[in-house]
Enzyme design. Structure first.
Site, mmCIF file in Angstrom:
data_model
loop_
_atom_site.group_PDB
_atom_site.id
_atom_site.type_symbol
_atom_site.label_atom_id
_atom_site.label_comp_id
_atom_site.label_asym_id
_atom_site.label_seq_id
_atom_site.Cartn_x
_atom_site.Cartn_y
_atom_site.Cartn_z
ATOM 1 N N GLU A 105 28.809 -88.456 -57.830
ATOM 2 C CA GLU A 105 28.609 -89.754 -57.185
ATOM 3 C C GLU A 105 28.137 -89.646 -55.737
ATOM 4 O OE1 GLU A 105 31.899 -92.425 -57.649
ATOM 5 O OE2 GLU A 105 31.881 -92.302 -59.820
ATOM 6 N N ASN A 143 28.962 -91.979 -64.432
ATOM 7 C CA ASN A 143 30.300 -92.547 -64.341
ATOM 8 C C ASN A 143 30.151 -94.062 -64.396
ATOM 9 O OD1 ASN A 143 31.091 -89.938 -63.878
ATOM 10 N ND2 ASN A 143 31.665 -90.250 -61.725
ATOM 11 N N GLU A 191 32.772 -89.947 -66.426
ATOM 12 C CA GLU A 191 33.990 -90.689 -66.078
ATOM 13 C C GLU A 191 33.916 -92.093 -66.655
ATOM 14 O OE1 GLU A 191 34.988 -91.021 -61.895
ATOM 15 O OE2 GLU A 191 34.502 -88.920 -61.551
#
Ligand code: FCB
Length: 459
Positions: free
Chosen positions: A167, A295, A366
């Site tokens: 991220e 994610n 995720e």
């Protein structure tokens, strides 16, 4: 069992964690300080003054945590490597005890029949590098490549799957613009420079991993599905800016080898006046990937907002010209994030529509939810909302696969309750409860559900 979504043979189910959120042992065995040690020890920045000093004490309890993974039946475990354990000062001597820890963890996983998936950077930058400018500088990208080479040389024979960055949006924008993550800076140009240098670091790390013979190499992005609050022209334009800053800033260089066409309308002179890009950077950044990690947690509803003259330099222009609007009519998690599984399907399908064959196979690295868990007798947690969240998001993922998106695996966030960054230990994402006073691990109903779902795939 009909209640479980079903996935094709070979689809990987896993669970994920990150070093600073679970390891503890912050000053042990030669680990140097990271920006998250500094940030969490600064009064007022993290809820309740929580720090990662002890966290889940995973550094000492990893055999027990691997046993939980084995019992769960996952095929893979995604963890991150703490850069300050390996190169405590960010540059210079390598700390053998840091390498040993991950080597032992990897061996423990392999002997449990679980494939390790290692993230090289899940936000714990050595503080010494931040002191020299952090991700604002190209030097940090170069040091990242050196650290990656050391780790890959020691572990790439045993770790099949590598993620360079987790991220980078959070590192660049929460870290250097909004100031809600370490290092807590509130800058405009600094955040855009950080975004670029993170991508350069990724490109250099890909080269280092390939040179060491790493088998599968990718990066994890938190792509957002930005929805307009209304269909007014102003809100639609705000969505373009949000999309540029959240998504295109990463996907365009990585997947298409170009900078976003909408960057000037998004960042104005912060980007037109930049001097951090160099010839050759796009080629470096856009090297082929074996997979893209995504994610996903929630959609974001965006509305136009006026430019705030009083805050022109501290934040990137985009943050200053839109606001998030709370979505009504849907359940919200303990993070106050709206639960909209259909938007997960749409995000993936739109990504495939945009990039076509340039989109590598996807791993969901995720997905999960924080809930206000209530511990019953013996610490058990009947987390029905988390079970519903996981079931509905896996079903939404399956729908994206049916629509033609190649998805190879799914990692639930998270194996354990852990240090949720600026929220400290107050937000619980685990499928296993951690009683922080005793460090007892207590599998929740969602753990048992996930285990049964994985077992059901085998028929
Ligand atoms: C992601 C982070 C992860 C965790 C979840 C809830 O942004 O990668 O560490 O905090 O959110």
């Amino acid at each position: 069992m009909s209640d479980f979504p079903s996935f094709p043979p070979g689809f990987v189910f896993g669970a994920a964690t990150a070093s600073y959120q679970i390891e503890g042992a912050a000053r042990e065995d030669g680990r140097g300080p990271s920006i998250w040690d500094t940030y969490s020890h600064t009064p007022g920045l993290v809820a309740d003054g929580d720090t990662g000093d002890v966290a889940c004490d995973h550094y000492h309890r990893y055999p027990q945590d691997v046993a939980l993974l084995r019992e769960l039946g996952v095929g893979s475990y995604r963890f991150s490597i703490a850069w300050p354990r390996i190169v405590p000062d960010g540059a210079g001597p390598v700390n053998p005890k840091g390498l040993d820890f991950y080597s032992r963890l990897v061996d423990e996983l392999l002997s449990a029949g679980i494939e390790p998936a290692a993230t090289l950077y899940h936000w714990d930058l050595p503080q010494a590098l931040e002191d020299r400018g952090g991700w604002r500088t190209r030097e940090t990208a170069e040091r990242f490549a050196e650290y990656t080479a050391v780790v890959a040389e020691h572990l790439s024979d045993r770790v099949p799957r590598w993620i360079t960055l987790n991220e980078p949006w959070c590192s660049a924008f929460l870290g250097y613009s909004v100031g809600r993550h370490a290092p807590g800076a509130r800058e405009g140009r600094g955040a855009l420079a950080a975004a670029h240098h993170l991508l350069v670091g990724h490109g250099l790390a890909v080269q280092a991993l390939r040179a060491a013979g790493a088998r599968e190499v990718g990066i994890t992005l938190n792509l957002d599905r930005n929805l307009p609050a209304t269909d007014s022209a102003a809100d639609l334009a705000a969505v373009v800016r949000a999309d540029t800053q959240h998504n295109l800033v990463w996907t365009e260089p990585l997947l298409a080898g170009r900078y976003p066409a909408t960057e000037e309308e998004t960042w104005g002179e912060l980007i037109t006046g930049q001097d951090f890009r160099r010839d050759g950077d796009l080629e470096l950044i856009s090297q082929p990937l074996d997979f893209l990690g995504i994610n996903y947690y929630r959609p974001i509803v965006v509305a136009d907002a006026p430019y705030r003259e009083d805050d022109p330099a501290r934040r990137v222009a985009t943050d200053n010209r839109y606001q998030e609007v709370r979505l009504s009519g849907v359940r919200h998690t303990a993070m106050d994030w709206p639960v909209v599984p259909g938007s997960f399907t749409e995000l993936l399908v739109e990504l495939k529509d945009r990039y076509g064959d340039a989109l590598p196979p996807v791993f969901i690295t995720e997905n999960g939810s924080a809930e206000d868990d209530e511990a019953g007798p013996g610490g058990t947690v009947d987390d029905v909302d988390r079970v519903a969240y996981l079931r509905d998001h896996l079903t939404a993922l399956r729908a994206a696969m049916d629509a033609g998106v190649e998805v190879r695996g799914y990692y639930v966030w998270s194996l354990l309750d852990n240090f949720e960054w600026a929220f400290g230990y107050a937000k619980r994402f685990g499928i296993v409860r951690v009683d922080y006073a005793t460090q007892r691990r207590i599998p929740k109903a969602s753990y048992h559900w996930y285990k049964a779902m994985i077992a059901a795939q085998r028929g």
